[in-house]
Every structure is written in structure tokens, then in C-alpha cells.
Design a protein around this motif. Structure first.
Motif, PDB file in Angstrom:
ATOM      1  N   ARG A  37      11.846  83.429  -1.112  1.00  0.00           N
ATOM      2  CA  ARG A  37      11.634  84.818  -1.503  1.00  0.00           C
ATOM      3  C   ARG A  37      12.964  85.466  -1.893  1.00  0.00           C
ATOM      4  O   ARG A  37      13.048  86.170  -2.905  1.00  0.00           O
ATOM      5  N   ASP A  38      14.009  85.231  -1.101  1.00  0.00           N
ATOM      6  CA  ASP A  38      15.324  85.791  -1.405  1.00  0.00           C
ATOM      7  C   ASP A  38      15.853  85.270  -2.731  1.00  0.00           C
ATOM      8  O   ASP A  38      16.523  85.994  -3.479  1.00  0.00           O
ATOM      9  N   PHE A  76       4.942  88.019  -4.446  1.00  0.00           N
ATOM     10  CA  PHE A  76       5.097  89.452  -4.693  1.00  0.00           C
ATOM     11  C   PHE A  76       3.861  90.148  -5.258  1.00  0.00           C
ATOM     12  O   PHE A  76       3.798  91.372  -5.242  1.00  0.00           O
ATOM     13  N   GLY A  77       2.945  89.418  -5.789  1.00  0.00           N
ATOM     14  CA  GLY A  77       1.729  90.030  -6.295  1.00  0.00           C
ATOM     15  C   GLY A  77       1.829  90.562  -7.714  1.00  0.00           C
ATOM     16  O   GLY A  77       0.836  90.595  -8.437  1.00  0.00           O
ATOM     17  N   TYR A  83       9.971  94.337  -8.162  1.00  0.00           N
ATOM     18  CA  TYR A  83      11.008  95.333  -8.436  1.00  0.00           C
ATOM     19  C   TYR A  83      11.334  96.133  -7.178  1.00  0.00           C
ATOM     20  O   TYR A  83      12.501  96.391  -6.868  1.00  0.00           O
ATOM     21  N   ILE A  84      10.297  96.523  -6.431  1.00  0.00           N
ATOM     22  CA  ILE A  84      10.509  97.255  -5.183  1.00  0.00           C
ATOM     23  C   ILE A  84      11.314  96.403  -4.204  1.00  0.00           C
ATOM     24  O   ILE A  84      12.244  96.886  -3.546  1.00  0.00           O
ATOM     25  N   ALA A  85      10.961  95.127  -4.102  1.00  0.00           N
ATOM     26  CA  ALA A  85      11.685  94.238  -3.191  1.00  0.00           C
ATOM     27  C   ALA A  85      13.139  94.094  -3.618  1.00  0.00           C
ATOM     28  O   ALA A  85      14.047  94.047  -2.782  1.00  0.00           O
ATOM     29  N   ALA A  86      13.382  94.021  -4.927  1.00  0.00           N
ATOM     30  CA  ALA A  86      14.751  93.891  -5.429  1.00  0.00           C
ATOM     31  C   ALA A  86      15.565  95.143  -5.135  1.00  0.00           C
ATOM     32  O   ALA A  86      16.725  95.067  -4.719  1.00  0.00           O
TER      33      ALA A  86
END
Length: 238
Positions: A37-38, A76-77, A83-86
Motif C-alpha cells: 500500500r505504501d 484504494f477503491g 489521492y486522499i491516502a497520498a
């Protein structure tokens, strides 16, 4: 991320693609869920630093990370969630980097924090650029919450450097105005780089000193703060 991309693109003998090289590499060591994920987040930040979010596709992120399109969707779906995770990753990086200094005068502590901030700007340009690009686009949603959160953190760091617990309204407005100047200066410096970092950092510290001096003409408490900062910066001789 950039080093891995370069390495992947220069396969031995010119054979194979970057994704293939990455797949072979992963075959030798299974990545954990968090590591994979990272890696996808890092690839996304790299892309968001050079393109607007609207111009980055899931396929772009998958190719940059050497992963499949389906894998990005699995974690991420969709692109918005990625983008939010980034953005969240960029905010956390900056938060750790800006842990308040404990030594020196208030101005010296501010200089240290500003230097660390521009260390982030220079070394983590993808996260910095993605973070600020998210600000105006979605102020009422998750992007706005992340950007506002990091700005509140920065405001707290500045107040800590000045030994101020609760700012007056005029001081709060003054500091937030200065923070906006720092953000703009960072983006301008990344684009042009026609002044040195040292010059830019000194300029911004001087900006804040002038702003505090002017604000002090409107509020006695800020005038007292300015006098204290000036006294601590240049102690009087016996």
C-alpha cells in the motif's frame, strides 16, 4: 520511488519493462499489505507532483509502481481514495519533520522549523505539491480537512517557537497570513529556483518580523511579544 523507477527502466541488456522487473523483484520477497500500500501511495505522490490530480489515472499509478490496475483498485477503491491516502501520507511526513525544536531563542527555533519545512519541500516535493494542490479543490471534504489539519499543526509549531499558548485574533491572522506566504514561496521556489534556499528562508523570517512589528501597532500584546523576541534575539550588553 524515483530511484526504483530508474532502476526498473534500465533492465540488464535492455530487456523487459519496469513492471516486469518489479514483478520479478517482488517474487523474491513477498511484500506485506502495508508495504504494498505504501509503495502505491509513493508512486501516486510522485505523479501528483508533476501533474494535476485530474490528469493522473489509476493506470498511471499502477505503471509507476509496477503493479496491476486491479491491485490499485483493491487497495484504494478508486482514484479519489488513493489521492486522499497520498495527501494523508504527505501530511504525516511533514508533521514528523516539524516536531518543535527545544533549544535556542524563539527566532532561532523558528529558523530551524523553517529550514526543516524547506527540507521537506526540496526532498519531498511530490508530497508538498500534492498537499497544496488539494487545498482549494475540496475545502468541505476530506482533502480540505487534511490541508486544514496540517495548517493548524504548522500554526501550533510557530506559536510554540514563540512561547505563545493561545494567540489573540490579530496574532492568529498575522501568522496565518505569513503561513500562506511560506506556502506560496515554496511552490514558487520549486518552479523557478532562481534564489538560494538560504536567501528564501532569511527573507521569510524577515517577513514575519515585519508583520509582527506592524501587527504590534494594532495590538499592545503583540508589540510586547515583538519587543521580547527582539530582546531575546539580540541581548543587551551589561
Amino acid at each position: 520511488m524515483g530511484d526504483r523507477a530508474v532502476a526498473g527502466g534500465k533492465a540488464r541488456g535492455g530487456q523487459g519493462s519496469a513492471p516486469a522487473a518489479r514483478s520479478q523483484q517482488r517474487g523474491r520477497r513477498r511484500l506485506s499489505v502495508d508495504e504494498r500500500r505504501d509503495e502505491l501511495i509513493e508512486a501516486a505522490l510522485e505523479l501528483f507532483s508533476t501533474k494535476s490530480p485530474e490528469d493522473v489515472s489509476i493506470d498511471d499509478v499502477a505503471a509507476a509502481a509496477g503493479a496491476s490496475r486491479a491491485l490499485v483498485y483493491h487497495y484504494f477503491g478508486g482514484k479519489y481514495e488513493l489521492y486522499i491516502a497520498a495527501l494523508g501520507s504527505a501530511a504525516r511526513q511533514l508533521s514528523v519533520l516539524l516536531e518543535p525544536p527545544t533549544e535556542g531563542t524563539p527566532i532561532e527555533r523558528l529558523q530551524i522549523s523553517l529550514k526543516r519545512y524547506f527540507d521537506f519541500v526540496e526532498s519531498h516535493a511530490p508530497g508538498f505539491t500534492a498537499l497544496l494542490r488539494g487545498g482549494p479543490a475540496d475545502r468541505s471534504g476530506e482533502v480540505g480537512e487534511i490541508v486544514d489539519g496540517i495548517r493548524q499543526l504548522l500554526l501550533g509549531r510557530i506559536l510554540h517557537a514563540m512561547d505563545v499558548e493561545i494567540p489573540t485574533p490579530v496574532l492568529r491572522i498575522t501568522l496565518r497570513s505569513w503561513m500562506a506566504s511560506v506556502e506560496t514561496a515554496g511552490l514558487d521556489w520549486l518552479e523557478n529556483r532562481d534564489v538560494t534556499r538560504e536567501e528564501l528562508e532569511r527573507l521569510l523570517v524577515d517577513h514575519l518580523v515585519v508583520l509582527l512589528d506592524v501587527a504590534g501597532q494594532h495590538e499592545p500584546a503583540i508589540a510586547a511579544l515583538f519587543d521580547r523576541l527582539a530582546h531575546e534575539e539580540v541581548p543587551t550588553e551589561d
